[in-house]
Scaffold this motif. Structure first.
Motif, short mmCIF file in Angstrom:
data_model
loop_
_atom_site.label_atom_id
_atom_site.label_comp_id
_atom_site.label_asym_id
_atom_site.label_seq_id
_atom_site.Cartn_x
_atom_site.Cartn_y
_atom_site.Cartn_z
N ALA A 144 -7.67 -6.61 13.18
CA ALA A 144 -6.50 -7.29 13.75
C ALA A 144 -6.81 -7.85 15.13
O ALA A 144 -7.55 -7.26 15.92
N ASP A 145 -6.22 -9.01 15.42
CA ASP A 145 -6.40 -9.62 16.73
C ASP A 145 -5.07 -9.77 17.47
O ASP A 145 -4.98 -10.48 18.47
N ALA A 146 -4.04 -9.10 16.98
CA ALA A 146 -2.73 -9.12 17.64
C ALA A 146 -2.17 -7.70 17.61
O ALA A 146 -2.31 -6.99 16.61
N LEU A 147 -1.54 -7.28 18.70
CA LEU A 147 -0.98 -5.93 18.76
C LEU A 147 0.05 -5.69 17.66
O LEU A 147 0.12 -4.59 17.10
N GLU A 148 0.83 -6.70 17.33
CA GLU A 148 1.83 -6.57 16.27
C GLU A 148 1.17 -6.20 14.95
O GLU A 148 1.65 -5.33 14.21
N ASP A 149 0.03 -6.82 14.66
CA ASP A 149 -0.69 -6.53 13.43
C ASP A 149 -1.33 -5.14 13.48
O ASP A 149 -1.42 -4.44 12.47
N MET A 150 -1.80 -4.74 14.67
CA MET A 150 -2.37 -3.40 14.82
C MET A 150 -1.31 -2.33 14.59
O MET A 150 -1.56 -1.33 13.93
N ARG A 151 -0.13 -2.57 15.14
CA ARG A 151 0.96 -1.59 14.96
C ARG A 151 1.36 -1.50 13.49
O ARG A 151 1.63 -0.41 12.98
N LEU A 152 1.42 -2.65 12.80
CA LEU A 152 1.76 -2.63 11.38
C LEU A 152 0.72 -1.83 10.60
O LEU A 152 1.07 -1.00 9.74
N ALA A 153 -0.56 -2.06 10.87
CA ALA A 153 -1.62 -1.34 10.17
C ALA A 153 -1.53 0.15 10.44
O ALA A 153 -1.65 0.98 9.52
N ALA A 154 -1.31 0.53 11.70
CA ALA A 154 -1.22 1.94 12.06
C ALA A 154 -0.04 2.61 11.36
O ALA A 154 -0.15 3.74 10.84
N THR A 155 1.11 1.92 11.33
CA THR A 155 2.30 2.46 10.66
C THR A 155 2.05 2.63 9.17
O THR A 155 2.45 3.64 8.56
N THR A 156 1.37 1.65 8.56
CA THR A 156 1.08 1.71 7.13
C THR A 156 0.13 2.86 6.80
O THR A 156 0.33 3.58 5.81
N ILE A 157 -0.90 3.04 7.61
CA ILE A 157 -1.85 4.13 7.39
C ILE A 157 -1.12 5.47 7.44
O ILE A 157 -1.31 6.33 6.57
N SER A 158 -0.27 5.64 8.46
CA SER A 158 0.48 6.89 8.58
C SER A 158 1.38 7.11 7.38
O SER A 158 1.46 8.21 6.83
N ALA A 159 2.07 6.04 6.95
CA ALA A 159 2.97 6.16 5.80
C ALA A 159 2.20 6.52 4.52
O ALA A 159 2.66 7.34 3.72
N LEU A 160 1.02 5.93 4.36
CA LEU A 160 0.22 6.22 3.17
C LEU A 160 -0.25 7.67 3.15
O LEU A 160 -0.11 8.37 2.15
N LEU A 161 -0.80 8.12 4.28
CA LEU A 161 -1.40 9.46 4.34
C LEU A 161 -0.35 10.57 4.43
O LEU A 161 -0.53 11.64 3.83
N GLU A 162 0.71 10.32 5.17
CA GLU A 162 1.68 11.38 5.43
C GLU A 162 2.86 11.37 4.47
O GLU A 162 3.48 12.41 4.26
N ASP A 163 3.17 10.21 3.90
CA ASP A 163 4.36 10.12 3.05
C ASP A 163 4.01 9.82 1.60
O ASP A 163 4.27 10.63 0.71
N GLU A 164 3.41 8.64 1.37
CA GLU A 164 3.24 8.20 -0.01
C GLU A 164 2.32 9.13 -0.81
O GLU A 164 2.60 9.44 -1.96
#
Length: 236
Positions: A77-97
């Motif tokens: 990612a080259d934008a903080l918004e995209d980094m935050r989305l990726a980080a949120t998705t990783i957390s959701a995958l590992l901790e929730d889904e």
């Protein structure tokens, strides 16, 4: 694009969105994926339980690599918004889904230990490594285009099955699976993915690059078809 093949409407994707353009460009492959025999048997509730169990095991293994792909998206990612989305998705995958997946599999007689110990089927290996390869060799747009058939395709499949088989859904043993992907929470995940693709495209897409993205999208979609084949045939 392939104007000779008519695709059903998918209201989450505006006609001028990158996702809609990619979807139409590979219309025949997209129909092979979203209307696969595995999908239709799920909708009717006639899919053999053994085939569904095999699919669930491989889907769990898939999610592990899906999380890795999103970790790569964070790095790319080259934008903080995209980094935050990726980080949120990783957390959701590992901790929730993945935890939800384990609980769901338990109801089908599959323990977490069995899921962890299961080898990956060839179709799973081919698909997950292709997505990671596109991320390593390309940029974040290449990676997200490779991920899109899974993220958005499941939303379309769930939505379609829920509408098509609504009258018989109460008796369907796969009702929970269908309702999960037809539900508003997952539909919003798909909507966000479509918007994210357009945001990336605004910075990175040129018309000269579009054909290469079509081929990435096509290959990922064909690997989704192979994943359904694997589940239906219980292949390793």
């Amino acid at each position: 694009m392939n104007p000779a093949v008519s695709l059903p409407d998918f209201p989450l994707a505006p006609p001028n969105s990158l996702f809609a353009r990619l979807r139409q460009a590979i219309a025949e492959d997209w129909l092979a994926y979203t209307q696969h025999a595995f999908v239709q048997q799920l909708g009717r509730g006639t899919l053999p339980e053994a085939a569904f169990r095999h699919y669930l095991i491989q889907d769990y293994r898939f999610l592990i690599h899906f999380a890795r792909a999103w970790a790569l998206a964070l790095v790319k990612a080259d934008a903080l918004e995209d980094m935050r989305l990726a980080a949120t998705t990783i957390s959701a995958l590992l901790e929730d889904e993945m935890r939800l997946h384990v609980r769901y599999c338990t109801r089908w007689g599959l323990s977490e230990a069995e899921l962890e110990a299961a080898p990956e089927a060839r179709a799973n290996l081919a698909y997950t490594r292709y997505v990671l390869e596109r991320g390593f060799s390309g940029d974040v747009l290449d990676l997200q285009v490779a991920l899109a058939p899974c993220i958005v395709g499941y939303a379309e499949i769930g939505r379609t099955l829920h509408q098509q088989f609504a009258e018989d859904l109460s008796q369907n043993p796969y009702r929970e699976w269908i309702e999960t992907y037809a539900g508003e929470a997952y539909q919003q995940v798909a909507r966000n993915a479509i918007i994210h693709l357009d945001r990336l495209a605004a910075r990175r897409l040129t018309e000269a690059r579009f054909p290469a993205l079509v081929e990435t999208f096509r290959q990922a979609t064909r690997l989704e078809v192979a994943f359904w084949d694997m589940g239906l045939e219980m292949a390793w």
